[in-house]
Scaffold this motif. Structure first.
Motif, PDB file in Angstrom:
ATOM      1  N   GLY A   1       0.808  -1.220   0.000  1.00  0.00           N
ATOM      2  CA  GLY A   1       0.000   0.000   0.000  1.00  0.00           C
ATOM      3  C   GLY A   1       0.836   1.261   0.000  1.00  0.00           C
ATOM      4  O   GLY A   1       1.977   1.266   0.428  1.00  0.00           O
ATOM      5  N   SER A   2       0.202   2.338  -0.493  1.00  0.00           N
ATOM      6  CA  SER A   2       0.891   3.625  -0.518  1.00  0.00           C
ATOM      7  C   SER A   2       0.193   4.585   0.453  1.00  0.00           C
ATOM      8  O   SER A   2      -1.014   4.485   0.672  1.00  0.00           O
ATOM      9  CB  SER A   2       0.856   4.171  -1.944  1.00  0.00           C
TER      10      SER A   2
ATOM     11  N   ARG B   1      -5.791  14.234  -9.786  1.00  0.00           N
ATOM     12  CA  ARG B   1      -5.630  14.064 -11.241  1.00  0.00           C
ATOM     13  C   ARG B   1      -4.185  14.311 -11.624  1.00  0.00           C
ATOM     14  O   ARG B   1      -3.448  14.979 -10.886  1.00  0.00           O
ATOM     15  CB  ARG B   1      -6.537  15.062 -11.980  1.00  0.00           C
ATOM     16  N   ASP B   2      -3.791  13.805 -12.767  1.00  0.00           N
ATOM     17  CA  ASP B   2      -2.432  14.077 -13.247  1.00  0.00           C
ATOM     18  C   ASP B   2      -2.405  15.421 -13.970  1.00  0.00           C
ATOM     19  O   ASP B   2      -3.424  16.123 -14.042  1.00  0.00           O
ATOM     20  CB  ASP B   2      -1.916  12.929 -14.119  1.00  0.00           C
ATOM     21  N   ALA B   3      -1.230  15.785 -14.504  1.00  0.00           N
ATOM     22  CA  ALA B   3      -1.063  17.099 -15.138  1.00  0.00           C
ATOM     23  C   ALA B   3      -2.022  17.291 -16.313  1.00  0.00           C
ATOM     24  O   ALA B   3      -2.469  18.417 -16.590  1.00  0.00           O
ATOM     25  CB  ALA B   3       0.380  17.252 -15.615  1.00  0.00           C
ATOM     26  N   ALA B   4      -2.358  16.173 -16.954  1.00  0.00           N
ATOM     27  CA  ALA B   4      -3.250  16.273 -18.122  1.00  0.00           C
ATOM     28  C   ALA B   4      -4.717  16.271 -17.717  1.00  0.00           C
ATOM     29  O   ALA B   4      -5.598  16.312 -18.579  1.00  0.00           O
ATOM     30  CB  ALA B   4      -2.967  15.112 -19.064  1.00  0.00           C
ATOM     31  N   GLY B   5      -4.984  16.218 -16.413  1.00  0.00           N
ATOM     32  CA  GLY B   5      -6.355  16.246 -15.916  1.00  0.00           C
ATOM     33  C   GLY B   5      -7.016  14.887 -15.860  1.00  0.00           C
ATOM     34  O   GLY B   5      -8.217  14.786 -15.557  1.00  0.00           O
ATOM     35  N   LYS B   6      -6.231  13.840 -16.084  1.00  0.00           N
ATOM     36  CA  LYS B   6      -6.789  12.486 -16.052  1.00  0.00           C
ATOM     37  C   LYS B   6      -6.847  12.002 -14.601  1.00  0.00           C
ATOM     38  O   LYS B   6      -5.909  12.227 -13.824  1.00  0.00           O
ATOM     39  CB  LYS B   6      -5.888  11.564 -16.888  1.00  0.00           C
ATOM     40  N   LEU B   7      -7.961  11.334 -14.238  1.00  0.00           N
ATOM     41  CA  LEU B   7      -8.102  10.817 -12.869  1.00  0.00           C
ATOM     42  C   LEU B   7      -7.046   9.756 -12.578  1.00  0.00           C
ATOM     43  O   LEU B   7      -6.800   8.876 -13.408  1.00  0.00           O
ATOM     44  CB  LEU B   7      -9.482  10.178 -12.683  1.00  0.00           C
ATOM     45  N   LEU B   8      -6.447   9.881 -11.405  1.00  0.00           N
ATOM     46  CA  LEU B   8      -5.468   8.857 -10.995  1.00  0.00           C
ATOM     47  C   LEU B   8      -6.221   7.798 -10.191  1.00  0.00           C
ATOM     48  O   LEU B   8      -6.300   7.864  -8.965  1.00  0.00           O
ATOM     49  CB  LEU B   8      -4.339   9.500 -10.175  1.00  0.00           C
ATOM     50  N   VAL B   9      -6.793   6.855 -10.879  1.00  0.00           N
ATOM     51  CA  VAL B   9      -7.638   5.860 -10.230  1.00  0.00           C
ATOM     52  C   VAL B   9      -7.512   4.517 -10.941  1.00  0.00           C
ATOM     53  O   VAL B   9      -7.274   4.464 -12.148  1.00  0.00           O
ATOM     54  CB  VAL B   9      -9.114   6.343 -10.196  1.00  0.00           C
ATOM     55  N   THR B  10      -7.620   3.449 -10.144  1.00  0.00           N
ATOM     56  CA  THR B  10      -7.716   2.126 -10.748  1.00  0.00           C
ATOM     57  C   THR B  10      -8.888   1.381 -10.116  1.00  0.00           C
ATOM     58  O   THR B  10      -9.030   1.356  -8.886  1.00  0.00           O
ATOM     59  CB  THR B  10      -6.405   1.314 -10.630  1.00  0.00           C
ATOM     60  N   THR B  11      -9.740   0.859 -10.967  1.00  0.00           N
ATOM     61  CA  THR B  11     -10.859   0.043 -10.475  1.00  0.00           C
ATOM     62  C   THR B  11     -10.411  -1.403 -10.655  1.00  0.00           C
ATOM     63  O   THR B  11     -10.283  -1.888 -11.776  1.00  0.00           O
ATOM     64  CB  THR B  11     -12.131   0.328 -11.301  1.00  0.00           C
ATOM     65  N   ASP B  12     -10.093  -2.040  -9.545  1.00  0.00           N
ATOM     66  CA  ASP B  12      -9.493  -3.377  -9.604  1.00  0.00           C
ATOM     67  C   ASP B  12     -10.545  -4.474  -9.437  1.00  0.00           C
ATOM     68  O   ASP B  12     -11.502  -4.330  -8.661  1.00  0.00           O
ATOM     69  CB  ASP B  12      -8.444  -3.549  -8.485  1.00  0.00           C
TER      70      ASP B  12
ATOM     71  N   GLU C   1       0.821   4.735 -12.303  1.00  0.00           N
ATOM     72  CA  GLU C   1       0.988   6.063 -11.705  1.00  0.00           C
ATOM     73  C   GLU C   1       0.558   6.043 -10.235  1.00  0.00           C
ATOM     74  O   GLU C   1       1.016   6.845  -9.435  1.00  0.00           O
ATOM     75  CB  GLU C   1       0.157   7.090 -12.477  1.00  0.00           C
ATOM     76  N   LEU C   2      -0.314   5.103  -9.907  1.00  0.00           N
ATOM     77  CA  LEU C   2      -0.757   4.968  -8.512  1.00  0.00           C
ATOM     78  C   LEU C   2       0.217   4.103  -7.709  1.00  0.00           C
ATOM     79  O   LEU C   2       0.518   4.396  -6.565  1.00  0.00           O
ATOM     80  CB  LEU C   2      -2.135   4.296  -8.458  1.00  0.00           C
ATOM     81  N   ARG C   3       0.659   3.031  -8.349  1.00  0.00           N
ATOM     82  CA  ARG C   3       1.547   2.088  -7.639  1.00  0.00           C
ATOM     83  C   ARG C   3       2.941   2.215  -8.235  1.00  0.00           C
ATOM     84  O   ARG C   3       3.392   1.381  -9.016  1.00  0.00           O
ATOM     85  CB  ARG C   3       1.003   0.669  -7.771  1.00  0.00           C
TER      86      ARG C   3
ATOM     87  N   ILE D   1     -11.693   0.082  -5.419  1.00  0.00           N
ATOM     88  CA  ILE D   1     -11.328   1.260  -6.212  1.00  0.00           C
ATOM     89  C   ILE D   1     -10.204   1.954  -5.464  1.00  0.00           C
ATOM     90  O   ILE D   1     -10.309   2.219  -4.257  1.00  0.00           O
ATOM     91  CB  ILE D   1     -12.524   2.227  -6.385  1.00  0.00           C
ATOM     92  N   THR D   2      -9.119   2.187  -6.165  1.00  0.00           N
ATOM     93  CA  THR D   2      -7.972   2.843  -5.524  1.00  0.00           C
ATOM     94  C   THR D   2      -7.688   4.130  -6.278  1.00  0.00           C
ATOM     95  O   THR D   2      -7.634   4.127  -7.512  1.00  0.00           O
ATOM     96  CB  THR D   2      -6.738   1.930  -5.553  1.00  0.00           C
ATOM     97  N   PHE D   3      -7.559   5.202  -5.529  1.00  0.00           N
ATOM     98  CA  PHE D   3      -7.263   6.488  -6.173  1.00  0.00           C
ATOM     99  C   PHE D   3      -6.289   7.283  -5.322  1.00  0.00           C
ATOM    100  O   PHE D   3      -6.105   7.000  -4.133  1.00  0.00           O
ATOM    101  CB  PHE D   3      -8.553   7.280  -6.420  1.00  0.00           C
ATOM    102  N   LYS D   4      -5.660   8.228  -5.973  1.00  0.00           N
ATOM    103  CA  LYS D   4      -4.691   9.078  -5.282  1.00  0.00           C
ATOM    104  C   LYS D   4      -5.419  10.280  -4.698  1.00  0.00           C
ATOM    105  O   LYS D   4      -6.363  10.785  -5.308  1.00  0.00           O
ATOM    106  CB  LYS D   4      -3.621   9.533  -6.268  1.00  0.00           C
TER     107      LYS D   4
END
Lengths: 388, 228
Positions: A51-52, A87-98, A126-128, A208-211
């Motif tokens: 985990g982070s 979100r990252d610099a490009a505005g994309k959500l930093l998320v993973t639905t596992d 980018e999350l892990r 669901i894991t997100f930053k």
């Protein structure tokens, strides 16, 4: 203590064989004790490293692990709209639905074992950030390709790059190997979440894991989940804390069982120390009488013999720890109680384990040495001098 | 005032349910600077009397005044402190600590004093010089002859400069030559350093070196024999 330490030390070295045998007995018990603690700590370290601190994992309340957690798409969509998600610099959500599923693979050393297959989203690396592609390439999204954790390649048949694994009614090509520096991800297979859902006939996610921008935001996020009737069956937690809690059950089980066995072993070591010290008292009865005649108090005699017993115990403790520390170079795999899948971990030594092991050794020395030392201190001067 | 004054002392040991008398109403005075030899057959009570005077045993009744202090009334801790300060012990079998060097053996009683390490070293060197073993300081007891070991034991007995030296058969384990050397040393401690010595011995030649010889028989003290 008035009796010089050189007297204690020289008596310890004067009876090398008996002292060494007793040291060996205590060292053996300390070795087992330290190994058990190192095993439990190794598992915890492996899971905690999974985990982070800056990731939040959402699971269904009261699920015992990722495998038993279900998050339906509707809820997932609500979670993905929360403003706390980074979100990252490009505005994309930093998320993973596992989506986590379990398959069976044959182990290289015989038998079959459960292995976790984790379907992930594109932002997963980018999350892990501890997970790196070590060999081969990343799987193609939308295909039945997988990357395997390094521990899986090492321990399971047909888990090398280029091999095909058959599960969920299809063949999956291994195209790469990932490594995460000893975390639980090393014991997983990763592939596209969409492919996992299709293959296992699932519509929901496991987690669901997100930053999040700051770990401090977790408390307000928890309150938000509690207050929202659409989300109150789910629970957000800092990913590291989540895996920390996940590791508790297994680590505690190993510790309790291991310590119970070690305590039984320790009875033997204590009796060994007791015999050695009783023999020391018997051999040195005249010395005790002489020291008492010269004016040394009973307390000084008690302390001198007790320190000698503790010296034996501390030596045994150090030897046991030195041998146990070699275990750090070995790794084991076991079934993780919470994920029901194989988990590789290394024995891990910590200052706390060293301290606990030495304390245990000292306790054995104290228990084994106290009665003989007490006896030495209670000898009558005349009786002891007559032993000459 | 006598250095040691034993008055109406009885001592009996309990064996199972039977009380075995060892000393019967013994009274004896030892003057400051006296060299007393206690003689008698085995079981006469001479070692028991010595142990009572040395404060390592307690009388059943009676009083033992040593330099004005009734040691029979002292508590265990106080008695141990008193022994450390006032009494030097010499045993038949030397009773040196085998794992310690001659120096360390002599230093042992000094560990009970408040002397610094440097002062202790000085005292040990002086004591070993007096007994003629300054060159054997680092030797362990098993590297020394019986006579030399007893001399180390004497050095240990005088290291704290006690007023009284008690010696239990100091020549009992030695050949004639070594026994003579030890007795000469004890005489010197008595005459030159003014130590009050109480010695138990079976050896008439050793007893001859004492100024006063007292005989015990079946727990009774017999008549005094004084030499010039």
């Amino acid at each position: 203590m008035k009796i010089p330490f050189s007297y204690i030390l020289k008596n310890f070295t004067a009876r090398k064989l008996t002292a060494l045998i007793t040291v060996g007995g205590i060292a053996l018990v300390v070795f087992v004790f330290a190994a058990v603690l190192m095993m439990a700590y190794g598992i915890q370290k492996t899971l905690v490293a999974t985990g982070s601190e800056t990731n939040v994992i959402v699971t269904r309340k009261s699920s015992s692990g990722e495998i038993t957690s279900i998050i339906d798409r509707e809820t997932a969509n609500i979670i993905l709209t929360l403003p706390e998600l980074d979100r990252d610099a490009a505005g994309k959500l930093l998320v993973t639905t596992d989506g986590v599923a379990i398959i069976n693979l044959y182990k290289k050393d015989g038998g079959m074992s459960n292995v976790a297959v984790r379907g992930v989203s594109p932002a997963v690396f980018e999350l892990r950030t501890n997970v790196k592609l070590k060999e081969g390439r990343m799987f193609n999204w939308g295909s039945r390709e997988i990357v395997v954790g390094s521990a899986i390649t090492k321990r399971f048949e047909g888990a090398a790059i280029g091999s095909k694994l058959r599960f969920a009614g299809d063949e999956w090509v291994i195209v790469g190997m990932i490594e995460s520096g000893g975390s639980g991800f090393d014991s997983e297979l990763w592939c596209d979440i969409v492919q996992v859902q299709q293959a296992f006939n699932r519509t929901a996610f496991s987690t669901i894991t997100f930053k999040i921008a700051s770990p401090d935001a977790i408390e307000s996020l928890k309150l938000k989940f509690e207050g929202d009737p659409r989300l109150n069956q789910f629970e957000p937690e800092i990913e590291r804390r989540y895996f920390e809690k996940q590791s508790e059950l297994m680590a505690t089980f190993i510790r309790v069982l291991g310590i119970f066995i070690t305590v039984i072993f320790s009875v033997g070591a204590i009796i060994g120390a007791m015999i050695t010290m009783y023999a020391a008292v018997a051999n040195r009865t005249t010395e005790i009488g002489t020291l008492r005649a010269l004016g040394f108090q009973r307390g000084s005699i008690l302390v001198a013999f007790l320190v000698e017993a503790l010296l034996i115990a501390v030596c045994g403790g150090f030897v046991g720890i030195v041998f146990a520390s070699v275990l750090q170079f070995f790794s084991l795999s076991t079934l993780n109680f919470t994920s029901f899948s194989e988990l590789e971990f290394s024995f891990a030594l910590s200052p706390t384990i060293i301290f606990s092991s030495l304390t245990f050794a000292v306790a054995m020395g104290f228990v084994g040495g106290f009665l003989p030392s007490w006896r030495a201190s209670r000898l009558s001067i005349i009786g002891a001098l007559r032993a000459a | 005032m006598a250095a040691i004054s034993v008055t109406n002392v009885t001592k009996s040991y309990q064996r199972d349910k039977t009380s075995v008398p060892v000393l019967n109403d013994v009274s004896i005075s030892v003057q400051q600077g006296e060299f007393l030899a206690l003689m008698g057959p085995s079981g006469s009570g001479k070692t028991t009397l010595l142990n009572l005077i040395a404060g390592i045993d307690r009388p059943t009744s009676g009083s033992i005044l040593v330099q004005g202090i009734d040691i029979a009334t002292l508590g265990e801790t106080a008695l141990a402190k008193w022994r450390a300060q006032k009494v030097g012990f010499i045993f038949q079998f030397y009773n040196l600590i085998p794992v310690l060097s001659a120096f360390e053996n002599v230093e042992l009683p000094l560990m009970l004093t408040s002397l610094s390490k440097k002062e202790r070293k000085q005292q040990v060197e002086t004591a070993l010089s007096v007994v003629g073993l300054a060159d054997r300081m680092t030797h362990s007891p098993n590297q020394l002859s019986g006579g030399q070991q007893q001399r180390v034991a004497i050095a240990r007995a005088i290291a704290t400069d006690p007023d009284i030296i008690v010696a239990d058969e100091p020549t009992g384990d030695l050949d004639k030559l070594s026994a003579d050397e030890i007795m000469t040393l004890l005489e010197r401690l008595n005459s030159e350093f003014g130590k009050t010595i109480v010695m138990v011995t079976h050896d008439p030649r050793a007893a001859e070196r004492a100024k006063v010889v007292r005989h015990l028989d079946k727990g009774d003290l017999l008549a005094e024999e004084v030499r010039s």
